[in-house]
Design a protein around this motif. Structure first.
Motif, PDB file in Angstrom:
ATOM      1  N   UNK A 114     -12.883 -45.112 -18.217  1.00  0.00           N
ATOM      2  CA  UNK A 114     -14.134 -44.569 -17.675  1.00  0.00           C
ATOM      3  C   UNK A 114     -13.904 -43.944 -16.301  1.00  0.00           C
ATOM      4  N   UNK A 174     -21.472 -44.181 -22.016  1.00  0.00           N
ATOM      5  CA  UNK A 174     -21.123 -43.412 -20.812  1.00  0.00           C
ATOM      6  C   UNK A 174     -19.735 -42.797 -20.921  1.00  0.00           C
ATOM      7  N   UNK A 192     -19.937 -39.765 -23.155  1.00  0.00           N
ATOM      8  CA  UNK A 192     -20.496 -38.612 -22.435  1.00  0.00           C
ATOM      9  C   UNK A 192     -19.441 -38.008 -21.525  1.00  0.00           C
ATOM     10  N   UNK A 193     -18.715 -38.867 -20.815  1.00  0.00           N
ATOM     11  CA  UNK A 193     -17.700 -38.343 -19.899  1.00  0.00           C
ATOM     12  C   UNK A 193     -16.605 -37.595 -20.654  1.00  0.00           C
ATOM     13  N   UNK A 245     -25.872 -35.293 -17.163  1.00  0.00           N
ATOM     14  CA  UNK A 245     -26.572 -35.797 -18.339  1.00  0.00           C
ATOM     15  C   UNK A 245     -27.715 -36.739 -17.939  1.00  0.00           C
ATOM     16  N   UNK A 258     -27.878 -40.279 -19.687  1.00  0.00           N
ATOM     17  CA  UNK A 258     -26.778 -41.164 -19.313  1.00  0.00           C
ATOM     18  C   UNK A 258     -27.073 -41.817 -17.959  1.00  0.00           C
ATOM     19  N   UNK A 312     -19.595 -43.075 -12.252  1.00  0.00           N
ATOM     20  CA  UNK A 312     -19.778 -44.380 -12.879  1.00  0.00           C
ATOM     21  C   UNK A 312     -18.413 -45.044 -12.980  1.00  0.00           C
ATOM     22  N   UNK A 313     -18.288 -46.255 -12.395  1.00  0.00           N
ATOM     23  CA  UNK A 313     -16.982 -46.906 -12.332  1.00  0.00           C
ATOM     24  C   UNK A 313     -16.812 -47.896 -13.465  1.00  0.00           C
ATOM     25  N   UNK A 362     -19.067 -49.970 -16.704  1.00  0.00           N
ATOM     26  CA  UNK A 362     -20.347 -50.041 -17.398  1.00  0.00           C
ATOM     27  C   UNK A 362     -20.560 -51.354 -18.134  1.00  0.00           C
TER      28      UNK A 362
END
Lengths: 977, 156
Positions: A205, A256, A259-260, B90, B93, B137-138, B140
């Protein structure tokens, strides 16, 4: 105070925070803070060395004080000391203090580099992360210089913990964003790409974000990421909803990260490798398929996470713009969302469809949703959603649907929010020009724009219609006829007068054959608007008049008389005076031939980019252009609508239009003196012996003219209307003066006051209303010392108003002596709900010159309000009963006056409703209720006004049993604050 | 370039409960942004979207060319959680990233309320840094974040 116990460890801090929260006033708070600052300062300066705990506590208190908005000028050294502590909690507070305050004290950075270095080398993952977070949070160049070399090493080291890798990846991203030159690519880049394969999804991520950023500047170095990203994505998309355990969010696997990855792929064109591409297309299809499956949970989190992936997938499909099948499927999916009950989805679908509309593969599919989109434009509650609908209509417009879209946008314009009116006007103007098959439709459309939203029609728009009419001789006759008809409306916008004046001045001859629009009729129609217009428009009209002298020699005497009248020749405005003087002289001394040359029809305008398109692009900002000029979709449009070819003659002829196209403070068009060529001619004319070189009236003349009214035999009388008819119909009276609405607004919340005042006349109003009846006294005061003659104020009901409102007037004496006042009584009965006020037309002769103007009579529907008291419970019950969308009208607007609760109260009471206390849970808000009494029916009204002092804005909501009434009351009231 | 510009937690009255900045702003700009965000977000209700590309007040916002940014927000009781991102980011998101963050706070503070954020402001920053870093975002996974937070909590 339950949370005090949760401030574990630092009781002193919790007590301090409690104290601050208990302060009753700002002063008390400052006092408490100063006391604390003194305490901390003495502790820091004291002889006794502070232990780590106390240091941490005091630094934390300082941080709290800073976050409250107070300056902190000490404690930095103590914070830096905390960094070298071995205890996590102390280190954490030290780093936090520095991260938050670093903006205000950049010298700190040098002091802490050493501590950061130590922590990065400590092999303690917790400490390493603290240091990395600090670098990422501060992100300054100095830090980049100190650490940019170390971080890639930590990122790809085999023995780094996962959490350290995550932080290192994003830390590097921040440094790269701040100073890319400090982060040299190297052998580590290949290893970074392979983090996409990492076992730990958190590492992936973080790494995807870094790679996405790096690959934008070095696409070739990172090309290998494509296949890795596709296979990672494929594994996620095809996994069952629980496979990914920790990374499954409401039954959606790794939303997420998906999406990334999809965003990373948007940095590249479609994969060249057929196998990779096949796998990717499969992924995209799977996402589209899943959208059709029944949801695994009813929670909004589930559908949001799922749709986040879906929308990103659609973005990638649009980015590739090469798979017709996927594009059409995407469009169908979005089409379903257009009618979804969630506003978010409707908004996003409209937004996404807008880009689909510009793809040749999906343009037609998008067009099938036109009715839904039009409906959204009409019914959506959120202005941003309506805005998206308007954007989409604009994007899907082509020759096949232009007429429908333009007419819907015009209809929308009548009720559109003020914030977006100008943009809609521009869009309509562009579409009308671009897709015009016949130019009569274009002319009609622009005139409609002026009629509906005249205030929002900018110069660019009405200049453009003049350019096009001037350049296309097939539309000139139609344009002349149409503006002539438009100008006959009792109220027409000043922009209409400008366009009408210009076009008739150029092409009025094309309709002069019809006796109904003979030259004198054209002239008197234009001149009837003259007195109500601004200086700029009057200047334009004067140019029209001189053009008339050339076009229609029979109007010469009349027009010369107008130019000669004191009100022109000695006008206080220099521009008007100069035009009157020059045009009068020109018309008297120049031969017909010279006149014909000077006042010749304007040459065609050189074609450039449509000035309105340029304006829309400016409004939208950079990047908006591609969606706007979509030549690629409809290349044929250039042939017909791309504009008119420049005629050679215009290239060499300097014309005033050059300024006009420059679109700055251009002089009004059609002003020959502005043109170099014409200017010379004029000089010649003035040098002639017959010309009076006077630039203005001599002082004596001016003095005389003020004392003596113009002679009765003045040619002005030609224009004066015959003795006023007993009861002129609406077509006989002029449009309301431009300030009429403003004057009317002053009376929405009050019944007495001065309605109108100029140099001659003052009109005062007193009125009272009960149930559906009202009585109004109008006081006409003659401010001059000369008698007014033929004084005849009349009330006129435009349109349907006759069936809605009955107004009985008594006639007043036809003469009003100088300094005298006459009174007129009006009996008013409200028959049913009405939206437009009656007009008051005032005519009289002053010193032989006719005076006429029209005002709006201050009778608005709220005058027939009967206040109703009710308890909170009743109010809410009724509020709920009126919950149909069309029963409610709402406006959010900026305060135009200081937001004073007492003034607001007074206005609401003046508006006529009862004010209900203790109904709204928020005491700042106002709630009111009342019944509008008309003969035919009663309309119950509830209103709520929510001031937001912070934002200087209000939200006003009205609910009534009749839709137009809600809207109308909302509009009336919104203008009062 | 995408990514988070700032994260704000505000209450209905406009009091800031957390402000985390991922771009350089000076103090005046920060204050102005805080006020603008409060102004545009608090006037919206359930019938509005959770996204704001600031409408009429955009002109007054000289700090950012607001058309390039948007606010994604969600209201929880009296608190507004707002994330300002690039206009191309997004929406959903980030909307769910907010919720994910709130669920972590709720777990960490055992039924989080506004006062928890006031009294433990220094811990809230730690939670943020675990989940968001450098405007991205690191992490989730709620399980992983909470495990890490509990580990840190146990340290002295």
């Amino acid at each position: 105070m339950p949370a005090v116990s949760k401030g574990d460890g630092m009781r002193g801090l919790a007590v301090f925070i409690s104290d601050i929260r208990n302060c009753k006033s700002k002063e008390a708070e400052i006092k408490r803070i100063n006391k604390e600052l003194a305490n901390i300062r003495s502790k820091f300066k004291g002889d006794k060395a502070l232990d780590g705990y106390s240091k941490k506590k005091y630094v934390c208190k300082l941080l709290f004080i800073f976050l409250l908005g107070h300056d902190i000028d000490f404690g930095h050294m103590e914070a830096v000391n905390l960094l070298s502590s071995n205890k996590y909690t102390e280190k954490q507070i030290g780093y936090l203090f520095i991260s938050v305050l670093v903006n205000s004290n950049s010298e700190l950075i040098r002091l802490i580099n050493n501590a950061i270095k130590n922590d990065l080398a400590s092999r303690n993952p917790t400490f390493m992360c603290l240091a990395l977070h600090c670098i990422a949070n501060v992100g300054s160049r100095e830090m980049g210089e100190a650490f940019a070399a170390d971080i890639p090493r930590i990122l790809v080291a085999g023995d780094s913990m996962d959490s350290v890798k995550q932080s290192a990846a994003l830390c590097l991203l921040r440094l790269y964003k701040a100073s890319p030159d400090l982060v040299p690519m190297g052998e580590w880049t290949a290893r970074v790409v392979h983090l996409l394969n990492d076992q730990h999804m958190g590492v992936v991520t973080a790494a995807v974000s870094l790679i996405t950023c790096l690959c934008k500047k070095n696409p070739d170095d990172f090309k290998t990421c494509i296949s890795l990203a596709v296979s990672r994505l494929s594994r996620i998309v095809s996994s069952a909803s629980t496979d990914l355990q920790d990374y499954t969010y409401y039954f959606v696997p790794a939303p997420w990260l998906s999406v990334k990855l999809l965003r990373l792929l948007q940095c590249y064109p479609p994969p060249e490798d057929a196998a990779v591409k096949g796998r990717l297309v499969e992924c995209l299809e799977t996402v589209l398929n899943k959208a059709q499956e029944p949801p695994k949970s009813k929670k909004v989190q589930h559908s949001n996470a799922k749709n986040a992936i879906l929308f990103e997938t659609i973005s990638l499909i649009i980015h590739y713009d090469s798979e017709p099948n996927l594009l059409v499927r995407a469009c169908n999916q979005l089409g379903q969302f257009l009618q979804h009950r969630e506003t978010n989805l409707r908004y996003l679908a409209l937004e996404s469809m807008c880009t689909l509309a510009s793809s040749e593969f999906s343009h037609e599919a998008v067009k099938t949703h036109i009715d839904t989109v039009i409906n959204a434009l009409k019914t959506e509650r959120d202005v941003s959603v309506r805005q998206r609908a308007a954007d989409l209509l604009y994007a899907m417009c082509d020759r096949s649907n232009a007429k429908q879209i333009v007419s819907e946008m015009l209809r929308y314009l009548e009720t559109a929010d003020y914030a977006i009116r100008e943009e809609i006007v521009l869009k309509v103007a562009i579409l009308a020009e671009k897709y015009a098959v016949d130019y009569s439709w274009y002319v009609d459309t622009i005139l409609n724009l002026i009629r509906i939203a005249g205030d929002y029609v900018s110069e660019e728009v009405w200049y453009r219609v003049l350019q096009i009419v001037t350049n296309r001789d097939d539309v000139q006759g139609y344009a002349a006829k149409t503006v002539f008809e438009a100008l006959q409306a009792p109220a027409c916008h000043e922009n209409m007068v400008k366009v009408g004046g210009y076009i008739l001045g150029e092409f009025g001859n094309l309709i002069a054959g019809d006796p109904r629009s003979s030259p004198p009729v054209q002239f008197s129609l234009l001149h009837s608007k003259f007195h109500l217009c601004s200086v700029a428009t009057r200047a334009l009209l004067l140019s029209t008049y001189i053009k008339f002298i050339n076009l229609f020699p029979e109007t010469k005497a009349t027009i010369q008389a107008v130019l000669r009248a004191g009100s022109q020749l000695r006008n206080a405005d220099v521009e008007l005076q100069q035009r009157a003087v020059e045009y009068l002289t020109l018309s008297s001394v120049a031969s017909t031939d010279v006149l014909a040359t000077v006042l010749e029809e304007m040459p065609p305008f050189p074609e450039r980019e449509s000035s309105i398109l340029a304006k829309l692009k400016r409004k939208k900002g950079p990047g908006a252009g591609s969606a706007l000029d979509d030549g690629r979709r409809d290349p044929s449009s250039n042939d017909i609508n791309g504009g008119v070819e420049p005629t050679p003659s215009t290239v060499s002829t300097p014309s005033p239009s050059a300024d006009l196209l420059g679109l700055r403070a251009a002089p009004p068009p059609a002003a020959p003196p502005a043109s170099a060529g014409a200017g010379n001619l004029l000089v010649d004319v003035f040098d002639g012996p017959a010309a009076q070189p006077s630039l203005g009236p001599t002082p004596e003349e001016a003095f005389l003219s003020e004392l003596e009214p113009p002679a009765p035999e003045s040619p002005m009388a030609l224009l004066a209307d015959p003795a006023p008819a007993a009861d002129p119909g609406p077509e006989d009276i002029g449009p309301p003066i431009p300030e009429a609405d403003e004057l009317l607004n002053k009376f929405v919340c009050k019944n007495n006051g001065v309605l109108f005042e100029n140099q001659l006349l003052q009109i005062g109003v007193k009125s009272e209303f009960r149930q559906n009846l009202g009585r109004m006294y109008l006081f006409y005061g003659n401010k001059t010392s000369v008698q007014f003659q033929n004084f005849s104020p009349t009330v006129v009901h435009p349109g349907d108003l006759q069936t809605q409102l009955a107004v009985q007037t008594k006639r007043v004496a036809a003469q009003v002596d100088g300094g005298a006042q006459v009174q007129q009584v009006l009996n008013i009965e409200c028959l049913r709900d009405f939206l437009t006020p009656p007009l008051l037309s005032v005519r009289f002769r002053y010193g032989g010159a006719p005076q006429a103007f029209t005002l709006k009579l201050p009778v608005t529907i709220n005058k027939f309000f009967q206040p109703t008291e009710m308890a909170a419970q009743d109010f809410f019950q009724r509020w709920k009963q009126l919950s149909l969308p069309q029963q409610e009208a709402q406006k959010i607007f900026k305060a135009n006056h200081p937001m004073d609760a007492e003034v607001t109260k007074a206005k609401l009471l003046g508006f006529g409703s009862a004010l209900l206390d203790n109904v709204d849970p928020n005491p700042e808000n106002f709630v009111g209720a009342g019944i509008i009494q008309t003969k035919a029916l009663q309309v119950g009204c509830l209103l709520r006004l929510e001031p937001n002092a912070q934002a200087q804005m209000y939200r006003l909501t009205l609910r009534t049993s009749k839709e137009p009434v809600s809207r109308h009351l909302c509009e009336l009231l919104a203008q009062q604050f | 370039m995408g990514g988070i510009r700032f994260i704000l937690i505000q209450n209905r009255a406009g009091k800031t409960r957390l402000a985390k900045w991922y771009m350089q702003f000076d103090d005046d700009e920060k204050q102005k942004l805080i006020e603008e965000v409060h102004a545009v977000v608090t006037v919206r209700d359930a019938k509005h979207t959770n996204f704001v590309e600031v409408i009429s007040v955009a002109d007054s916002l000289s700090v950012l060319q607001f058309r390039n940014f948007k606010i994604i927000y969600r209201r929880y009781a009296g608190l507004y959680f707002c994330i300002c991102v690039d206009v191309n980011d997004n929406n959903l998101a980030y909307l769910e990233a907010i919720h994910n963050f709130v669920e972590v706070l709720n777990e960490y503070f055992h039924n989080v309320c506004e006062l928890d954020l006031v009294f433990n402001f220094y811990k809230v920053y730690t939670v943020v840094d675990e989940m968001f870093l450098a405007g991205e975002i690191r992490e989730t996974s709620q399980t992983k974040v909470l495990k890490q937070l509990l580990m840190l909590q146990s340290l002295e």
